[in-house]
Design an enzyme around this catalytic site. Structure first.
Site, mmCIF file in Angstrom:
data_model
loop_
_atom_site.group_PDB
_atom_site.id
_atom_site.type_symbol
_atom_site.label_atom_id
_atom_site.label_comp_id
_atom_site.label_asym_id
_atom_site.label_seq_id
_atom_site.Cartn_x
_atom_site.Cartn_y
_atom_site.Cartn_z
ATOM 1 N N HIS A 1 -0.467 -0.279 1.295
ATOM 2 C CA HIS A 1 -1.520 -1.176 0.819
ATOM 3 C C HIS A 1 -2.039 -0.669 -0.517
ATOM 4 O O HIS A 1 -2.230 0.526 -0.702
ATOM 5 C CB HIS A 1 -2.672 -1.228 1.823
ATOM 6 C CG HIS A 1 -3.815 -2.084 1.351
ATOM 7 N ND1 HIS A 1 -3.791 -3.454 1.458
ATOM 8 C CD2 HIS A 1 -4.975 -1.769 0.737
ATOM 9 C CE1 HIS A 1 -4.908 -3.949 0.931
ATOM 10 N NE2 HIS A 1 -5.641 -2.943 0.494
ATOM 11 N N ASP B 1 -13.077 -9.699 9.601
ATOM 12 C CA ASP B 1 -13.067 -9.326 8.181
ATOM 13 C C ASP B 1 -13.231 -10.527 7.267
ATOM 14 O O ASP B 1 -13.899 -10.438 6.245
ATOM 15 C CB ASP B 1 -11.789 -8.583 7.817
ATOM 16 C CG ASP B 1 -11.831 -8.144 6.359
ATOM 17 O OD1 ASP B 1 -12.725 -7.356 6.023
ATOM 18 O OD2 ASP B 1 -11.020 -8.623 5.560
ATOM 19 N N LYS C 1 -7.394 -4.617 9.068
ATOM 20 C CA LYS C 1 -6.278 -5.549 8.936
ATOM 21 C C LYS C 1 -4.942 -4.820 9.055
ATOM 22 O O LYS C 1 -4.022 -5.273 9.730
ATOM 23 C CB LYS C 1 -6.369 -6.282 7.592
ATOM 24 C CG LYS C 1 -7.500 -7.308 7.570
ATOM 25 C CD LYS C 1 -7.590 -8.040 6.252
ATOM 26 C CE LYS C 1 -8.006 -7.127 5.120
ATOM 27 N NZ LYS C 1 -8.319 -7.840 3.879
ATOM 28 N N ARG D 1 -19.944 -10.525 1.908
ATOM 29 C CA ARG D 1 -20.125 -9.397 0.988
ATOM 30 C C ARG D 1 -19.980 -9.854 -0.455
ATOM 31 O O ARG D 1 -20.721 -9.413 -1.339
ATOM 32 C CB ARG D 1 -19.112 -8.285 1.303
ATOM 33 C CG ARG D 1 -19.471 -7.507 2.572
ATOM 34 C CD ARG D 1 -18.286 -6.665 3.024
ATOM 35 N NE ARG D 1 -17.867 -5.719 2.010
ATOM 36 C CZ ARG D 1 -16.643 -5.222 1.896
ATOM 37 N NH1 ARG D 1 -15.703 -5.589 2.745
ATOM 38 N NH2 ARG D 1 -16.360 -4.365 0.947
ATOM 39 N N SER E 1 -12.645 -2.845 6.129
ATOM 40 C CA SER E 1 -11.984 -4.102 5.777
ATOM 41 C C SER E 1 -10.483 -3.892 5.626
ATOM 42 O O SER E 1 -9.672 -4.616 6.203
ATOM 43 C CB SER E 1 -12.593 -4.642 4.478
ATOM 44 O OG SER E 1 -11.894 -5.777 4.037
#
Lengths: 439, 439
Positions: B87, B166, B192, B173, B188
């Protein structure tokens, strides 16, 4: 709107500890009033204000923006009398507005008082007034001004026109844990009071177990902030710090507090209730400029009792607002509870303490107040003849009378009240009630 | 629900700096998922978390609650291969997932990758993939598992089932200035990723002007928190810190980045893109346990390029997800912009800097990305042949090619790009790209 006033930019600045500009604060208050800020953005900024604080200048800007949020403040300039109001942060058995307002009005100082309803453990002036049959607290701004012109006295509820932002913000603060913030409390109280059209303001800031702010240092901090902001906004203001450990006076509950106020106006009020009443009234008369000293103010206020002028003013106000003024001479016309049961002492000795919060919760159990804003209120129920700290009691002697309309509530509230009153051997000490004058 | 879990009580505890219990955190996440907390209560707690922080234990509890918020995580236990994902916190021109995933899959490590769309200045893997005609990112959880079983590779979008909290919290947010909070970012990202069914995770945490966190110390703090929490949750994880001052590679824009990824898979990728690709791939293979050293991993990854196995894996994935795999050999099948106009250098010298943020905003002006989540994306537009810092240019030499579908945007974006590229006398220094490995 410039991007600098986007809600998330204003929120981010306060989040990072910046001082908000007047324009940013106005954008927030406008957003609360017209819906241009989402509720979740309002609450995020409320939390950032709670944790980061606000300067005196920011608090004044917030107060001014909230005061003007309806686009109008009450214009009482046609009224030639000086105009003074009093506000209490809320206590248990605090019925002082009911009799103080006519006393001050009888001294030639107009009292334009807009009050709230009770919520949680503290009662509200409007609920107490509505226990007088027919009494109407919902005057329009025009009717309010007209009555003030005639009587120099009006006790009404919030109008839709004046300071509407507070209603929105207060309801959000209540459910987002952002109530106990000094700048937010200041702006909430003062925006409503300064929109009334007053010249001067006297505040009763309470501390102790039955108060909104239990801690005395915190209460003093709030009082100082309130005085600083209101004074900066051109309204001479003083605050008195008063103890709220035991309930004020001997009656708790709507009609029972009206009854005590009538007793006060007849010169038979409990000593503690009258002590706070005079302390507040003296400051109102001095600030309003009708006397030079608190001693002269005291004499003037006492005369309104001894000569009956305050009681007469109270009758006139009840009549003007559609109420049955005969309650003044015939208290049986006030709502009466089904049961009136004395609570007897189980020990002999001195009353050591009467826990104001415990008494309030017991009254709430009877139905005298509201847990939620939409709850109805039972005007008849509550407690009378409450014992005071330092008094001597014998076994079987009376600690209070419980007024109830429901048997189960009667039993439970009596037990709660019993737990709130401690009787012991030692004489103990009566705590000072009026602690300090600020401003 | 016990009164201790009333939203306002949980909010008040974090507001006052307390450590929230797992039960309290679960109540918050459940509230975000099923609507039992109002949006204004969620945002008040988000702001309190932003300002008060969260311990590693709280962050792990938040991550776990969000990961399980759909009541399900992807079960890939039927898949015998080790499962690794990567990621990135997001950069400009960051197309690495597109070619790294098939490279790693070609090494015998399954890559179950669930990605997002672009928002603001950074692009999204899904938007890039969708520039391949017919490519479907919306697989069901069942289709995703089936494809992983067959190919060891799937690149899809968020499913409704996995970690739904999320989506709700992120959208709040974004509009309440509570994005840049390390515990909230951690939860967050990891909620995921850990719901995908992976064994190990490698993170590319970027810093610099084109990164989500410009400051390197802050980026390192985020990387350390991510590694600590994911590791504590039983998923071996490493992070690499990489610079994001200039765009990664030479292409920025959806189809143009797919084209660069295909070039990478053919052994013709830009040096900087390949440097980060290998750094991430090495960690994935080592953590997944298929090699013992980064050197061995490097050799294995290089072989997937030289032998064509990664390119073949990429083709198979495109076919499996309904796309036109002929784009690999015939890039003209990718969306083409109406205009392709070179930007010529006005000075001779060395490229001193290429401001990643400036390039991103210019690409946004062309329509390559989204300012708001609902905006459409133009897959064809963007920049190719971007000059790199340290390169020598002559007057009239090429700094980039601008791909546009709108004349006004073409002119404006070209000017913006021109301003983002600085050419000067001195040779300057090429900054280090892969800065540090954490974990």
């Amino acid at each position: 709107m410039s991007t600098a006033l986007f809600p998330q930019h204003v929120i981010a600045r306060k989040r990072d500890g910046a001082t908000l500009s007047t324009e940013e604060i106005q954008s927030f208050v406008r957003g609360a009033t017209d819906g241009s800020w989402a509720d979740y953005q309002l609450s995020a900024l409320l939390m950032a204000i709670f944790l980061r604080g606000m300067s005196a200048v920011e608090t004044a800007a917030l107060t001014a923006a909230m005061m003007n949020s309806g686009g109008v403040v009450a214009d009482l300039s046609n009224l030639k009398l000086p105009k003074a109001d009093k506000h209490s942060t809320g206590g248990v058995g605090d019925k002082i507005s009911l009799h103080l307002a006519p006393m001050v009005a009888a001294c030639g100082v107009a009292v334009p008082m807009i009050s709230g309803r009770g919520l949680g453990h503290t009662g509200g002036t409007l609920d107490k007034l509505e226990s007088i049959p027919g009494f109407n607290v919902n005057l329009s701004l025009g009717e309010y001004r007209a009555q003030l012109g005639k009587l120099g006295l009006a006790l009404i509820g919030q109008t839709a026109e004046l300071a509407p932002a507070d209603k929105k913000l207060y309801s959000l603060r209540d459910v987002t844990a952002t109530v106990e913030s000094i700048p937010l409390i200041c702006a909430s109280i003062l925006s409503k009071k300064l929109a009334e059209g007053i010249d001067v303001l006297v505040l009763d800031v309470k501390f102790g177990r039955g108060a909104f702010m239990a801690d005395k240092a915190k209460a003093r901090e709030l009082a100082e902030a309130l005085v600083a902001v209101a004074t900066a906004m051109g309204k001479p203001t003083r605050a008195i710090l008063t103890a709220m450990e035991q309930p004020l006076g001997r009656g708790v509950g709507n009609a029972l507090e009206v009854l005590e106020s009538i007793e006060c106006l007849k010169g038979r009020g409990p000593a503690d209730t009258m002590e706070v009443t005079y302390a507040l009234g003296e400051q109102m008369l001095v600030l309003a400029g009708v006397v030079q000293s608190t001693e002269a103010a005291r004499a003037k206020l006492e005369a309104t009792i001894s000569q009956g002028s305050a009681l007469e003013k109270f009758r006139e106000m009840i009549r003007a607002q559609g109420g049955d003024a005969r309650v003044v001479d015939d208290p049986a016309r006030l709502p009466q509870a089904k049961w009136k049961v004395p609570l007897a002492a189980r020990h002999r000795g001195y009353v050591q303490s009467v826990d104001a919060m415990g008494v309030a919760l017991a009254a709430l159990r009877l139905g005298a107040g509201r847990a939620k804003a939409a709850d109805p209120v039972d005007h008849a129920v509550g407690f009378s003849e409450l014992a005071k700290v330092g008094e001597r009691v014998e076994v079987g002697g009376r600690l209070a009378v419980v007024h109830a309309n429901d048997e189960v509530a009667l039993v439970e509230a009596t037990r709660m009240l019993d737990n709130a009153i401690v009787v012991g051997e030692a004489r103990g000490e009566t705590p000072r009630l009026v602690d300090e004058v600020i401003g």
